[in-house]
Write an enzyme that holds these catalytic residues in place. Structure first.
Site, PDB file in Angstrom:
ATOM      1  N   GLU A 119       0.846  -1.180   0.000  1.00  0.00           N
ATOM      2  CA  GLU A 119       0.000   0.000   0.000  1.00  0.00           C
ATOM      3  C   GLU A 119       0.887   1.237   0.000  1.00  0.00           C
ATOM      4  O   GLU A 119       1.830   1.298   0.792  1.00  0.00           O
ATOM      5  CB  GLU A 119      -0.907   0.052   1.233  1.00  0.00           C
ATOM      6  CG  GLU A 119      -1.912   1.196   1.125  1.00  0.00           C
ATOM      7  CD  GLU A 119      -2.869   1.280   2.319  1.00  0.00           C
ATOM      8  OE1 GLU A 119      -2.762   0.459   3.245  1.00  0.00           O
ATOM      9  OE2 GLU A 119      -3.706   2.174   2.291  1.00  0.00           O
ATOM     10  N   GLY A 259       3.087   2.528  10.600  1.00  0.00           N
ATOM     11  CA  GLY A 259       2.890   1.751  11.819  1.00  0.00           C
ATOM     12  C   GLY A 259       2.687   0.272  11.556  1.00  0.00           C
ATOM     13  O   GLY A 259       3.330  -0.578  12.176  1.00  0.00           O
ATOM     14  N   GLU A 296      -5.553  -2.830  12.716  1.00  0.00           N
ATOM     15  CA  GLU A 296      -5.268  -3.679  11.543  1.00  0.00           C
ATOM     16  C   GLU A 296      -6.259  -4.838  11.476  1.00  0.00           C
ATOM     17  O   GLU A 296      -6.683  -5.244  10.397  1.00  0.00           O
ATOM     18  CB  GLU A 296      -3.824  -4.184  11.576  1.00  0.00           C
ATOM     19  CG  GLU A 296      -2.760  -3.093  11.681  1.00  0.00           C
ATOM     20  CD  GLU A 296      -2.896  -1.969  10.673  1.00  0.00           C
ATOM     21  OE1 GLU A 296      -3.402  -2.196   9.564  1.00  0.00           O
ATOM     22  OE2 GLU A 296      -2.509  -0.823  11.009  1.00  0.00           O
TER      23      GLU A 296
END
Ligand code: ARG
Ligand code: ZN
Length: 871
Positions: A119, A259, A296
């Site tokens: 991404e 992160g 996530e």
């Protein structure tokens, strides 16, 4: 060249399946891909445009036949193929060099392992592909590698097969049954330890949970595992959403631009966001791990099952997932304290962005590099937008909307408009005006005035909204927002709210006022005395609220309001008001705090034991950055002086009470329950205030020496490090000595020095950049030293001789060639020159221009510099 949202075109081709084979060799990786493609209009003839970056094309064939050179064109960004049938199989072989990939996008090496970050547009650095989120395919991935260096080979989905080759290498094959965009692809290969557990879903699926780390990090994953299990249970309980594969894997890597990443079934995490233990992690670190693990995990539904049509829709998944993360975290502990933290972050990171040259709507209209749009606006303001749906529609209405969203869009790549439509349709509401939150940038201002008519016992609130101009958006239309409020009587009790046009029996103690126009009036009847308005409870909308409170009114709200956020906010506003008044005077006044602030803080100290974590928040003065954000012209040194003076007033009046609170709450253990963490926060906050006084060296040294956990130790170290003396030097040396082998702790060692108030901090940082432990290729190191300095140390970053600006610009220029994403991010503080005093403005612009004039600027850095230079 900018990419525009308005130029969206549906893909010319779909890819139904992707078969990938990776041969990981030390001298280069060979990627073979086989794609089943079909023209989206069902007709032959359309060109297929594949993205590709830093790739060496070795072979290409269509339907088993090598493709003649005349049928395709390659450049450094793409591969175009002509004269294709309506349906075909495309095979491509490329060579890539993960070991040279310092940008950390695509396939790269971190320590001894291979990992990926795709991404937003990293997959094009792995192979030629339509690298856009609306092309969703079923992936099968085979990884071939040396079994000694890379015993663990992972990819998305389920492990379906494995074996050995004659040459000694081994291979593993993975299959992910869920169609997904290329940005969710992941691969990991390394020598990793695995922490394993299970979770049985509500419908009885037995899920294998695995957290992989490098061997030296074993033993630090218990907290992450527990967080994962509670996140899985929470999503079932609150949303009815279950996990959908047989395993859920998480891998911790040292070198990572952000992160963490929600790749389907195989999350890749920055070690900072997954490892935790009381000896080496602070309470804050524990909270971060819990939040990011949950975030996530929640992406599996909000992001993966339903994904984005294009990158302008990024907040569709990020804003929504941050909100889900916030809901989860609020349920784990004190919701009020969590809310205070969220608002602090929004004000520290998003408000300045919205007020600066890089302001953009939650759904941007154009970008040069999408990596620059992983911003506080897309994430945090995006989350506030979702929170407003929740407030306006009520919890039930919100969940009805979520259900419809999944029912309509599971398996699709959709837009923010689709999300809004689901919320509107499920509740039979018109949210057309609400959609302006997606299209208009800037932080709205709510100005509230009131009028009390004692004879008629009538109280009128007038609410006016406006929104400052932002780049490309001179005029704004009114927003639709929820203003949650109450009224307090002079004794601080909540008053019944009889709205003029509602039923007489309808008199709640709190109301949600829907703001939709430039100006609105709300009339309350049967108001027996002049009330104090309690406005924007829970921070019900991401706005700047202006109401001309007296000090007494703020003190009353701080002591008595029914809403914890408002109690905190009132104290902050009172302190802000006094500091701004002091800054506005020609002569710096002898005292900044007054009796109202001091008695409000005294009240906080008296009630501290009821909720120590809340007391810690209430005792923390607004930051220098927050004060700066309130001003038309920012003099960083003046702000620092005034805030320090305010703290000295507090010590003079409440010093001995602060010491008592400190001694009562100071702990010497590693207990990680909420109550212990709250007391630690309170003790450290009290110590932080006391440390600004005189003769505190022994106190700080003792705190450092007696610390039994990282929270206490780091707190003392940070406070010691502001001074240039032997105690500080000894503590810094001791700290490094103890934890020189623990990268995450060494990051903290760099960070406290970067945040030091010492005048020579820019020089110290330049020296630290030469330290053997420092490295520009590791983003965590860069953030700990350079990021912490430029973002977290305004006083020394803005040192009048411009040394801080030069240091940052030099570093950005070096990083530009190493890691453009991180370079662009580090650069942001230099773009905030507009409201600085003239000398600072000039110094900042000069450095920005120097970067702008450099050769070979990456797209990422170019976009930030060029926008940052526009006034
Ligand atoms: N989707 C990730 C998240 O959970 C962020 C990854 C962004 N990565 C990047 N290189 N821009 O928020
Ligand atoms: Zn996310």
């Amino acid at each position: 060249a900018a990419i525009r949202r308005a130029d969206y075109n549906a893909p010319s081709h779909f890819v139904d399946t992707v078969d990938l084979r990776f041969e990981l060799n030390d001298d280069g990786t060979i990627v073979s891909s086989r794609l089943q493609c079909r023209a989206s209009d069902g007709e032959p003839g359309a060109d297929l445009l594949l993205d590709g970056n830093e790739l060496k094309l070795l072979e290409i064939s269509v339907d088993g036949q090598p493709l003649p050179a005349a049928r395709y064109t390659v450049d450094d960004q793409s591969l175009r193929i002509r004269d294709l049938p309506a349906q075909f199989e495309l095979e491509i072989r490329t060579e890539i060099h993960p070991q040279r990939n310092t940008a950390l996008e695509g396939l790269y090496k971190s320590g001894g392992m291979y990992c990926t970050q795709c991404e937003a547009e990293g997959f094009r650095r792995i192979t030629y592909f339509p690298d856009r989120p609306d092309v969703m395919a079923v992936y099968t991935t085979t990884i071939v590698a040396d079994p000694n260096s890379y015993p663990v080979l992972l990819s998305n989905g389920n492990r379906v097969d494995a074996g050995h080759l004659d040459d000694g290498r081994h291979w593993v094959r993975w299959h992910d049954p869920f169609p997904k965009p290329s940005y969710l692809f992941a691969l990991v290969a390394g020598d990793l330890a695995c922490h394993q557990d299970r979770f049985v879903t509500a419908s009885g699926r037995d899920v294998l949970l695995q957290i992989f780390v490098e061997h030296h990090n074993t033993g630090k994953t218990d907290h992450a595992m527990a967080a994962l299990k509670s996140a899985m249970a929470w999503d079932e309980r609150t949303h009815g959403l279950e996990y959908d594969l047989d395993r859920y894997m998480i891998v911790a890597v040292d070198d990572f631009n952000m992160g963490a990443m929600e790749n389907k079934g195989l999350n890749v995490f920055n070690t900072v966001c997954v490892l935790a233990d009381p000896e080496t992690s602070t309470d804050r670190d524990f909270e971060t791990v819990e939040a990011v693990i949950a975030h996530e995990y929640f992406h599996n539904w909000t992001g993966n099952r339903v994904t984005c049509r294009d990158w302008f829709q990024l907040s569709l998944k990020e804003g929504l997932t941050v909100f889900r993360e916030h809901q989860f975290c609020a349920d784990q502990g004190s919701a009020e304290v969590k809310r205070i933290g969220e608002v602090r972050t929004l004000r520290a990171a998003q408000f300045p962005e919205d007020a600066g040259p890089l302001a953009h709507p939650v759904r941007p209209d154009s970008y040069i590099d999408i990596s620059n749009f992983y911003t506080a606006t897309v994430y945090n303001k995006g989350s506030e937008v979702i929170r407003m749906y929740h407030s306006l529609l009520g919890a039930e209405g919100y969940y009805r909307g979520m259900q419809l969203y999944f029912k309509r869009h599971d398996g699709q790549a959709v837009t923010c408009d689709d999300f809004l439509a689901a919320m509107a349709d499920a509740n039979d509401r018109d949210l057309t005006q609400f959609s302006r939150w997606y299209s208009q940038a800037g932080t709205p201002v709510l100005e509230v005035q009131d009028d009390y008519d004692a004879t008629a016992q009538r109280y009128t609130l007038t609410v006016r909204q406006s929104c400052p101009a932002t780049p490309g958006q001179a005029e704004k239309l009114p927003f639709h927002l929820p203003l949650v409020m109450g009224l307090l009587d002079q004794g601080g009790r909540s008053m019944a709210l009889h709205l003029a046009d509602s039923a007489a029996s309808d008199a709640p103690l709190e109301r949600l006022l829907e703001i939709t126009s430039h100006e609105q009036q709300f009339v309350f009847e049967q108001v027996s005395e002049r009330p104090v308005p309690s406005l924007l409870r829970g921070f019900s909308a991401p706005v700047r609220l202006r109401y001309d409170y007296t000090d007494q009114q703020l003190a009353l709200l701080a002591a008595h309001d029914a809403d914890g956020f408002t109690r905190w906010e009132a104290g902050q506003q009172l302190a802000t008001k006094l500091m701004l008044a002091a800054l506005g005077r020609a002569e710096p006044p002898a005292h900044v705090a007054n009796e109202h602030l001091l008695s409000a803080l005294d009240g906080v100290l008296r009630r501290a034991s009821e909720d120590p974590a809340f007391a810690a928040e209430a005792l923390t003065l607004p930051s220098e950055a927050y004060i700066a954000d309130q001003l038309a012209e920012v003099d960083v040194e003046a702000i620092h002086r005034v805030r320090e003076a305010c703290i000295r007033d507090i010590i003079a009046e409440l010093g001995s009470d602060l010491e008592t609170i400190y001694r009562e709450n100071r702990g010497t253990d590693q207990a990680m329950d909420g109550a212990s963490m709250g007391r630690r926060a309170l003790a450290c906050t009290a110590l932080g205030l006391l440390a600004r006084g005189d003769d505190v060296e022994d106190l700080l040294r003792d705190h450092y020496r007696n610390a039994a956990n990282m929270t206490d130790r780091l707190c003392a170290l940070g406070l010691l490090a502001h001074t240039d003396n032997d105690a500080a030097a000894a503590a810094l040396a001791d700290f490094h000595d103890r934890w020189r082998n623990d990268d995450l702790v060494v990051n903290k060692w760099f960070q406290v020095q970067a945040m030091s108030l010492r005048e020579d901090t820019p020089e110290l940082i330049a020296q630290l950049m030469e330290h053997p432990d420092f490295s520009l290729t590791n983003p965590n190191r860069v953030r700990s030293l350079i990021g912490a300095f430029a973002q977290g140390n305004p006083l020394r970053f803005h040192r009048p001789d411009g040394a801080g600006y030069r240091l940052l610009a030099d570093t950005v220029l070096q990083l530009n060639a190493i890691n453009p994403q991180v370079a662009a991010r580090m650069l942001l503080p230099l773009t905030r020159w507009q409201r600085q005093i003239p000398s600072a403005r000039e110094g900042m612009r000069r450095e920005l221009e120097r970067i702008g004039n450099a050769h070979k600027l990456s797209k990422d850095v170019f976009e930030v510099v060029s926008k940052g230079l526009q006034a």
